[in-house]
Design an enzyme around this catalytic site. Sequence first.
Site, PDB file in Angstrom:
ATOM      1  CG  ASP A   1      42.261  87.461  77.674  1.00  0.00           C
ATOM      2  OD1 ASP A   1      41.010  87.388  77.655  1.00  0.00           O
ATOM      3  OD2 ASP A   1      42.915  88.084  76.826  1.00  0.00           O
ATOM      4  CD  GLU A   2      46.051  90.812  77.715  1.00  0.00           C
ATOM      5  OE1 GLU A   2      47.270  90.902  77.514  1.00  0.00           O
ATOM      6  OE2 GLU A   2      45.200  91.232  76.888  1.00  0.00           O
ATOM      7  CB  VAL A   3      40.690  90.963  84.506  1.00  0.00           C
ATOM      8  CG1 VAL A   3      40.021  91.896  85.507  1.00  0.00           C
ATOM      9  CG2 VAL A   3      39.635  90.282  83.630  1.00  0.00           C
TER      10      VAL A   3
END
Length: 634
Positions: free
Chosen positions: A445-447
């Site tokens: 997530d959330e790269v």
Amino acid sequence: MADYHLEASWSPVEAGPGRLTLTLFNLSSEPLSGFSLTYRSPTRIADTHVCDGASLTRQVADFHEFLPPEGLSIPPGGRWRFTVEGLADEPKHRTDGIKSACLTLGDGRRVAVGFGDLLLEGGDGGVTPPLLPPGRVEEPFALLPWPLSVGLRAGDLPSVLYPAERTRPEAIKALSLLLALYQRLYSAEAAPFSLAAVKGGRAIRFVTESSIAAFAYELRFSAREIVLSSADAAGRHYGLISLAQLLHGARTDRDAFKFPNFGTIADQPRHGWRGCHLDVAGQFYPVADVMRLIDILAWNKFNIFHWHLTDDEAWRLEIKAYPELTEISAGGGTDERPMSDFNDGAQARISHYRQEDVRRIVAHAASLHVEVVPEIDIPGHSTAALSALADLVDRQEPADSYRSPQGYANNALNPAVEFTYEFLGKVFDEVVALFPGEYVHVGGDEVAEEAWLSSPLCRTLMKRERLAGTAELQSYFLRRIKAMLSERGKKLAGWNEAAHGGGVDRDGTLLMAWEKPETGPELAEDGYDVVMTPGKAYYLDMAQAEAWAEPGASWAGFTPPERTYAYEAELPEALREKMRGVQACIWSGNIASRAHFNRLVFPRLPAIAEAAWTPLTRKDWDRFAAIVRMWPVL
């Protein structure tokens, strides 16, 4: 009492997200000079800002370090005040202020600083509303989650429940485990079970019935005995929990609740995955707290404990191949974690779980039919690992070429650094030895959108593999990770962004939909098995009201318990077979105390338990409100 205290207040301004005012009080008997002030706060200072009375010398995500004006000396009883305009986000709640703070003195000593909530200048902060109505029950039986079918008549209250004569040893052991669970949760209350017959009690007769579905149970009540039928140990376990709940409610509130002496309960879970996630990176929880949370999950008939063990802030799991991970990064690095987490000892700097701790927790959970799913959050959210192991970094990549949504620079493991896979292979070897369950959760997530694009190694990899952009680089990375897990007999679980850039092989992959309501159906349409964990309803760090005085985060809005209870995380009929279940998430970075934890998590956690177990047509908010006030908290 601390010798120093930091107060923070916020006031709106015409343009921008407002002004932060900080005041440090010297409560000691000596003048204070030659120091720096560091603190953690979700209200981050923006890159472009104006600071009056101090200088911001360093910032990493929510970590801030300030220096006073040269030559400043604060006398005993004096104060130092400074202001900052230019904030990354506008604070919404009193808990958006200081989370931990300390002074670094001229001789290098670090000294704790007391702090309070973020004050709202020019306003009273509103009122924290009651979380529950008084509640009412039409059927006077304390069961939560409510069963599939209930047809009961109230009768005399037995003194205790005990196994009938000739009960098999495995059933007596199951009864003893539930007795111990109850005594841990309600240590001051009389036990609901006895292993020996007691005059005035009622016998439980255990029946194995192969026609009953897996995980289901039936209870038949008479004035003489209770018959608990199930096909497996899990069903028997859930039936015993229901009996303990019935007796607990009837004893606790005798006017509202009764114990049955006639009738039946036929029950089985609505969803197979009934999960609760706990982030221990943003906040460390001692082993005893983790085990108590698992006890609470079992009482509410959850069957999955998703343990978020690593993140930017810290790496909490002992890995014997890389002791640096917990020697350095369990505290978030050497200088970027001003003080210990709220459950640590006063001087604690490094907090992590030893492998022997993990084995205890996993065994404890298994005894209560709860599976522990570990999360090693990769490739993003990896500041802690990158700070511990320099060989994970592409040294030719510019130092601040991208930032995560939380403000961490270059925080993602590099897919083109081959040591990344050697490192993770050794980590997974130890993880799979500790966690016998089906899945390992790997985040995804959330790269940051621009991650790795300035890395020479990644540019070479992109050209060789014909990859375009960050999302396809992550897909390449996660496909390799899935293969590594498959070689070790594990399946891959991840957050919904793991589907980006082409994702991974759908077979045996489980993704958790958190970002928006349509994410779950989109994942299912794309072939993934899905767990629904919507941020707007099931993220328990979100505030429960709009008022400034209410604790919690605000990025997903506010979610009162009634909204959490009513939320239906479902898929369209044609895709329903892809839905594995639902999950609550407890993110800890914004939780500053045990009181805040209990205010935020309860009663919303039992509300999600009912959504996971009880059919929609059997749910009742007023009944839930009447029962849940008797339920345990951390």
